[in-house]
Write a protein that holds these residues in place. Structure first.
Motif: not given
Length: 449
Positions: A317, A338-339, A342, A389-392, A401
């Motif tokens: 993370q 973070l977006t 990412q 990798v995920s969105s926030p 993330l």
């Protein structure tokens, strides 16, 4: 182009002689796939019962078939029928003798073709010691000694020299197929890893531990013959014939060598007729014959489970610490940062990138049971593709993330990489062996008298 010619009459028909042959139960069969009865698991571990005198049935004398320039006699056929009966512990009846005879005849035809092919390789010589080792292994499986095992078969009318010749050809064929196709049967790391991923993805689905017997229609004289033969086998197994022994002698599936053990099957990965049987059978139950295209299945439900005990996931993370009291503007600013970051993050670079960025924390969360993760992480852990990798994601600790860097099924019965690799190789080898014998049959002159 191979030829198979059927000549005079039904010289292969067996005539049952008197009371030495048991009678099978009569009645209207239940719909296909429904339970025919419950099997006793102890029957599979029990030693082979003492042999009864050889069943009384008569066959035409003389030559009953030729395979290229080699003959099959009525004596050969009767010997092989006795072997099938002894090995499967199926009791011969008026109804199942034709199926036993057909199975024995086809086995002899293939054995002649195999022996002829083996003879083309002068270096392929099977020693007496190798045959002795095979008999010893069979005796061990039966819970007895080699001498007692051979005596048991002899009491059932099976001559030791016939058994040894059969085993010599079987061993030679295994070595020939293994040597010729071993390289082609190998599987890549990508194939093994894909199979492991599929197991992981199926962790939450219902699974069935299956025993299978497949009667191939083209090998026994058509679909109706396959269905009738399967009905007889079901009746015999309900009466006590061991499933594994019957599968080894009668099944055309690759699992026959393992006593019909098809392993754990995931819901939705088989054709609808089989899935319907899986859903209806309880643990320990044997199905009625299940017609499918090209043949008939018999299914033994050895066990069921709702899914693997655990689904394990490896996570990393990157996060920005934000207390639950953070303002909407602070959350929005962290989300924007973070977006933007990412798309450039991967499992490999996430920790280095976070170490070089002020206000970011990176951590390797290691491998965890999905059920033990924070609720906000569980959906990502279950459904995101490995390597993404995920969105926030908001938690009481901050904004995260989450990278899914690995996923596997947990539990003591989960196959290892090597076990999956060997299973896939054996499947490939079995397929190549079937093609090999099919090609030999296509090029052969086979005459049934």
């Amino acid at each position: 182009m191979g030829l198979m010619r059927i000549t005079t009459g039904v010289a292969m028909a067996a005539l049952v002689a008197g009371s030495a042959i048991a009678q099978s139960p009569q009645g209207v069969p239940a719909p296909s796939g429904q339970a025919a009865g419950t099997l006793d698991p102890a029957a599979e571990q029990a030693p082979v019962a003492p042999a009864t005198p050889a069943p009384e049935f008569r066959l035409a004398d003389g030559i009953v078939a030729t395979v290229n320039d080699q003959i099959i006699t009525g004596f050969d056929l009767r010997q092989r029928m006795l072997t099938v009966i002894a090995m499967s512990q199926v009791q011969p009846t008026e109804e199942n003798i034709p199926a036993i005879q057909q199975q024995a005849l086809q086995a002899l035809i293939e054995e002649r073709l195999q022996a002829q092919e083996i003879a083309n390789y002068e270096s392929l010589v099977i020693t007496d010691e190798e045959v002795n080792q095979e008999i010893a292994a069979m005796a061990q499986d039966a819970g007895t000694t080699p001498d007692q095992y051979v005596a048991f078969l002899a009491q059932g009318g099976i001559r030791p020299d016939q058994l040894r010749q059969q085993l010599r050809t079987e061993i030679g064929w295994r070595q020939l197929v293994g040597g010729r196709f071993n390289t082609r049967a190998r599987v890549s790391r990508a194939q093994v890893e894909q199979n492991l991923r599929q197991l992981s993805e199926a962790a939450s689905k219902p699974q069935y531990l299956i025993g299978e017997i497949y009667i191939e229609a083209s090998r026994v004289g058509g679909q109706q013959a396959a269905l009738a033969g399967a009905e007889q086998l079901v009746a015999q197994m309900v009466q006590g014939a061991p499933f594994q022994a019957v599968a080894r002698q009668f099944s055309a599936a690759p699992s026959a060598a393992r006593g019909g053990d098809a392993g754990w099957i995931v819901q939705g990965t088989v054709q609808p007729a089989l899935q319907a049987a899986f859903d209806s059978l309880e643990t320990g139950q044997l199905s009625r014959p299940i017609p499918v295209e090209g043949g008939v299945y018999i299914v033994y439900m050895r066990d069921k489970r709702a899914g693997a005990a655990t689904s394990l996931v490896n996570l990393k993370q990157a996060m920005i610490e934000l207390p639950e009291t953070a303002s909407e503007a602070e959350v929005a600013g962290a989300t924007q940062r973070l977006t933007a970051l990412q798309p450039s993050l991967t499992c490999d670079n996430m920790l280095d990138r976070t170490a070089s960025e002020n206000g970011l924390l990176g951590s390797d969360l290691g491998e965890s049971d999905v059920a033990n993760l924070a609720p906000q992480f569980q959906q990502i852990a279950r459904s995101a593709e490995v390597g993404t990798v995920s969105s926030p994601v908001r938690t009481p600790l901050g904004l995260h993330l989450v990278a899914v860097c690995g996923r596997r099924v947990g539990g003591s019965d989960v196959p290892t990489y090597r076990e999956v690799e060997l299973r896939l190789q054996n499947q490939n080898l079995a397929m190549l062996a079937r093609r090999y014998i099919r090609d030999l049959r296509a090029d052969a002159l086979i005459e049934l008298k």
